[in-house]
Design an enzyme around this catalytic site. Structure first.
Site, PDB file in Angstrom:
ATOM      1  N   HIS A   1      -2.364   1.669 -12.606  1.00  0.00           N
ATOM      2  CA  HIS A   1      -2.924   1.509 -11.264  1.00  0.00           C
ATOM      3  C   HIS A   1      -2.343   0.229 -10.661  1.00  0.00           C
ATOM      4  CE1 HIS A   1      -5.409   1.082  -7.882  1.00  0.00           C
ATOM      5  NE2 HIS A   1      -6.135   0.094  -8.372  1.00  0.00           N
TER       6      HIS A   1
ATOM      7  N   CYS B   1     -10.588   3.621  -8.146  1.00  0.00           N
ATOM      8  CA  CYS B   1      -9.145   3.573  -8.464  1.00  0.00           C
ATOM      9  C   CYS B   1      -8.791   4.371  -9.718  1.00  0.00           C
ATOM     10  CB  CYS B   1      -8.690   2.138  -8.640  1.00  0.00           C
ATOM     11  SG  CYS B   1      -9.113   1.103  -7.244  1.00  0.00           S
TER      12      CYS B   1
ATOM     13  N   ASN C   1      -2.404  -1.583  -2.910  1.00  0.00           N
ATOM     14  CA  ASN C   1      -3.356  -0.832  -3.742  1.00  0.00           C
ATOM     15  C   ASN C   1      -3.902   0.341  -2.920  1.00  0.00           C
ATOM     16  OD1 ASN C   1      -5.648   0.061  -5.096  1.00  0.00           O
ATOM     17  ND2 ASN C   1      -6.361  -1.991  -5.626  1.00  0.00           N
TER      18      ASN C   1
HETATM   19  O1  UT7 Z   1      -8.145  -1.724  -7.532  1.00  0.00           O
HETATM   20  C1  UT7 Z   1      -9.323  -2.399  -7.346  1.00  0.00           C
HETATM   21  C2  UT7 Z   1      -9.373  -3.563  -8.210  1.00  0.00           C
HETATM   22  N1  UT7 Z   1      -9.041  -4.760  -7.514  1.00  0.00           N
HETATM   23  C3  UT7 Z   1      -8.235  -5.641  -8.069  1.00  0.00           C
HETATM   24  O2  UT7 Z   1      -7.678  -5.416  -9.093  1.00  0.00           O
HETATM   25  C4  UT7 Z   1      -8.083  -6.966  -7.451  1.00  0.00           C
HETATM   26  C5  UT7 Z   1      -8.172  -8.004  -8.505  1.00  0.00           C
HETATM   27  N2  UT7 Z   1      -8.125  -9.333  -7.962  1.00  0.00           N
HETATM   28  C6  UT7 Z   1      -7.024  -9.861  -7.403  1.00  0.00           C
HETATM   29  O3  UT7 Z   1      -6.007  -9.222  -7.291  1.00  0.00           O
HETATM   30  C7  UT7 Z   1      -7.078 -11.316  -7.004  1.00  0.00           C
HETATM   31  O4  UT7 Z   1      -8.286 -11.861  -7.435  1.00  0.00           O
HETATM   32  C8  UT7 Z   1      -6.915 -11.541  -5.491  1.00  0.00           C
HETATM   33  C9  UT7 Z   1      -5.499 -11.225  -5.064  1.00  0.00           C
HETATM   34  C10 UT7 Z   1      -7.900 -10.671  -4.711  1.00  0.00           C
HETATM   35  C11 UT7 Z   1      -7.170 -12.997  -5.158  1.00  0.00           C
HETATM   36  O5  UT7 Z   1      -6.299 -13.821  -5.908  1.00  0.00           O
HETATM   37  P1  UT7 Z   1      -6.874 -15.057  -6.712  1.00  0.00           P
HETATM   38  O6  UT7 Z   1      -5.726 -15.721  -7.323  1.00  0.00           O
HETATM   39  O7  UT7 Z   1      -7.963 -14.546  -7.611  1.00  0.00           O
HETATM   40  O8  UT7 Z   1      -7.424 -15.954  -5.563  1.00  0.00           O
HETATM   41  P2  UT7 Z   1      -8.905 -16.518  -5.356  1.00  0.00           P
HETATM   42  O9  UT7 Z   1      -9.819 -15.420  -4.915  1.00  0.00           O
HETATM   43  O10 UT7 Z   1      -9.302 -17.333  -6.558  1.00  0.00           O
HETATM   44  O11 UT7 Z   1      -8.646 -17.495  -4.160  1.00  0.00           O
HETATM   45  C12 UT7 Z   1      -7.828 -18.667  -4.301  1.00  0.00           C
HETATM   46  C13 UT7 Z   1      -7.709 -19.313  -2.940  1.00  0.00           C
HETATM   47  C14 UT7 Z   1      -9.045 -19.478  -2.222  1.00  0.00           C
HETATM   48  O12 UT7 Z   1      -9.022 -20.692  -1.525  1.00  0.00           O
HETATM   49  P3  UT7 Z   1      -9.762 -22.000  -2.089  1.00  0.00           P
HETATM   50  O13 UT7 Z   1     -11.209 -21.603  -2.211  1.00  0.00           O
HETATM   51  O14 UT7 Z   1      -9.128 -22.266  -3.417  1.00  0.00           O
HETATM   52  O15 UT7 Z   1      -9.499 -23.023  -1.032  1.00  0.00           O
HETATM   53  C15 UT7 Z   1      -9.090 -18.351  -1.236  1.00  0.00           C
HETATM   54  O16 UT7 Z   1      -9.883 -18.625  -0.117  1.00  0.00           O
HETATM   55  O17 UT7 Z   1      -6.919 -18.486  -2.072  1.00  0.00           O
HETATM   56  C16 UT7 Z   1      -7.633 -18.241  -0.857  1.00  0.00           C
HETATM   57  N3  UT7 Z   1      -7.250 -16.956  -0.343  1.00  0.00           N
HETATM   58  C17 UT7 Z   1      -6.192 -16.769   0.462  1.00  0.00           C
HETATM   59  N4  UT7 Z   1      -5.299 -17.629   0.972  1.00  0.00           N
HETATM   60  C18 UT7 Z   1      -4.324 -17.122   1.772  1.00  0.00           C
HETATM   61  C19 UT7 Z   1      -7.840 -15.742  -0.582  1.00  0.00           C
HETATM   62  N5  UT7 Z   1      -7.183 -14.781   0.086  1.00  0.00           N
HETATM   63  C20 UT7 Z   1      -6.158 -15.397   0.733  1.00  0.00           C
HETATM   64  C21 UT7 Z   1      -5.141 -14.930   1.577  1.00  0.00           C
HETATM   65  N6  UT7 Z   1      -4.246 -15.832   2.048  1.00  0.00           N
HETATM   66  N7  UT7 Z   1      -4.997 -13.626   1.904  1.00  0.00           N
END
Ligand code: UT7
Length: 326
Positions: A253, A114, A283
């Site tokens: 980004h 990125c 993204n």
């Molecule tokens: O450019 C490359 C660099 N990449 C990034 O900058 C991405 C950086 N990270 C992020 O943007 C975030 O970490 C994400 C958007 C990918 C995820 O958000 P988060 O707030 O960190 O969520 P999490 O991974 O901690 O997941 C929280 C919950 C989980 O469920 P449980 O375990 O708490 O029951 C996930 O399974 O949300 C769940 N979850 C979803 N639920 C509905 C993960 N993806 C989804 C989804 N829809 N698409």
């Protein structure tokens, strides 16, 4: 004597096909509410099956060269930042060089995920500063839909396809004042495509195990992203002899709206100084900052003398920033 390097022309291309959050609700267990509140993304563009990264890069390149008032023959060097090249080799830059007829240009790709477009601008700037080249085409182009695992709800909702291009040349208009690049390879495992290279060449098992798709530890990347984007922006701003309050617009980004808001807070700048188009495109890796630069130039009423910061982070891990005086 160092020759100034500035932007001569800009252009971008976004595929017309949109995938909304409601469309994704039919593919994985997710919701528009979750995606909007956790990422700020409403829809993303997806390239047609027959359209490769170079095809999008060509469209952005042609627009940027025309905007610069140049012809393809005037380009001395093409640098393409991408993690979704048409193929392992030849470089996508060479494919684009051929397609646009830039027969006087050298061409190569860089892989800084990125941060790729920012890194490519920094590299291009050196060739202009040194007097080596006059007109350099810098492209950020990605077909992330080709490496996204459409069964993984934690990643497939984030990414989109597109391309942005900039012709950098000998001018003090929209001049690059300073730059900064960094890397932390110890975080490489947090964001990668495990198979398809020399470590794990393609086999029936790598395909079966879905190892050719993008993997990400989102939470970990999130925490690092905020810290290193702020560090990269501050380093470049300091090198330009400026302070954050001297910056008219930050063009970061577009990874996650919560990352962008946290970066604004840590930099101590109001949210309206942070350019955002993540809602429309998600993204797009190296294409994100490229397209954002093009759109910010068109939409934000930037005036001569305004200081603008382009800042990115991504797989590698890599991070970087450039300060541009509009
Ligand atoms: O450019 C490359 C660099 N990449 C990034 O900058 C991405 C950086 N990270 C992020 O943007 C975030 O970490 C994400 C958007 C990918 C995820 O958000 P988060 O707030 O960190 O969520 P999490 O991974 O901690 O997941 C929280 C919950 C989980 O469920 P449980 O375990 O708490 O029951 C996930 O399974 O949300 C769940 N979850 C979803 N639920 C509905 C993960 N993806 C989804 C989804 N829809 N698409």
């Amino acid at each position: 004597m160092m020759i100034d390097a500035g932007i001569l022309g800009l252009g971008c291309f976004l595929p017309s096909k949109k995938i909304t959050n409601s469309d994704l609700e039919r593919v994985v267990d997710t919701s528009d509410e979750w995606i909007m509140s956790r990422t700020g993304i409403k829809e993303r563009r997806i390239a047609a099956k027959e359209m490769a990264t170079s095809d999008m890069g060509v469209k952005a390149a042609v627009a940027a060269i025309s905007d610069a008032g140049l012809k393809a023959e005037d380009i001395d060097l093409i640098i393409v930042a991408t993690i979704t090249p048409d193929m392992a080799f030849p470089a996508t830059a060479c494919v684009i060089q051929d397609k646009i007829g830039a027969k006087n240009a050298a061409a190569f790709d860089i892989n800084a995920a990125c941060s790729g477009f920012v890194f490519a601008l920094v590299v291009a700037r050196q060739f202009i500063n040194s007097g080596c080249y006059n007109n350099i085409l810098v492209i950020g182009a990605e077909k992330l839909s080709s490496i996204v695992d459409w069964k993984d709800r934690s990643t497939c909702i984030l990414f989109g396809d597109g391309a942005g291009a900039c012709v950098l040349g000998r001018t003090s208009d929209r001049k690059i004042l300073s730059s900064f690049m960094g890397a932390d390879g110890s975080g490489g495992h947090l964001l990668n495509v495990p198979a398809g290279g020399s470590r794990l060449p393609a086999t029936v098992n790598t395909v079966k195990d879905r190892l050719h798709f993008l993997k990400m530890e989102g939470n970990e990347v999130f925490k690092i992203a905020v810290r290193i984007m702020v560090e990269a922006a501050n380093n470049a701003i300091k090198k330009a002899g400026l302070a954050p309050e001297d910056i008219k617009l930050f063009i970061p980004h577009q990874a996650n709206i919560r990352i962008l808001l946290a970066v604004a807070k840590r930099l101590g700048v109001p949210q309206d100084k942070i350019f955002m188009n993540i809602e429309k495109y998600g993204n797009m890796s190296a294409a994100s900052t490229a397209v954002a630069l093009v759109e910010a130039g068109q939409q934000k009423g930037l005036k001569k003398g305004d200081n603008v910061v382009l800042v990115a982070f991504g797989g590698g891990l890599t991070y970087g920033a450039v300060v541009i005086k509009w």
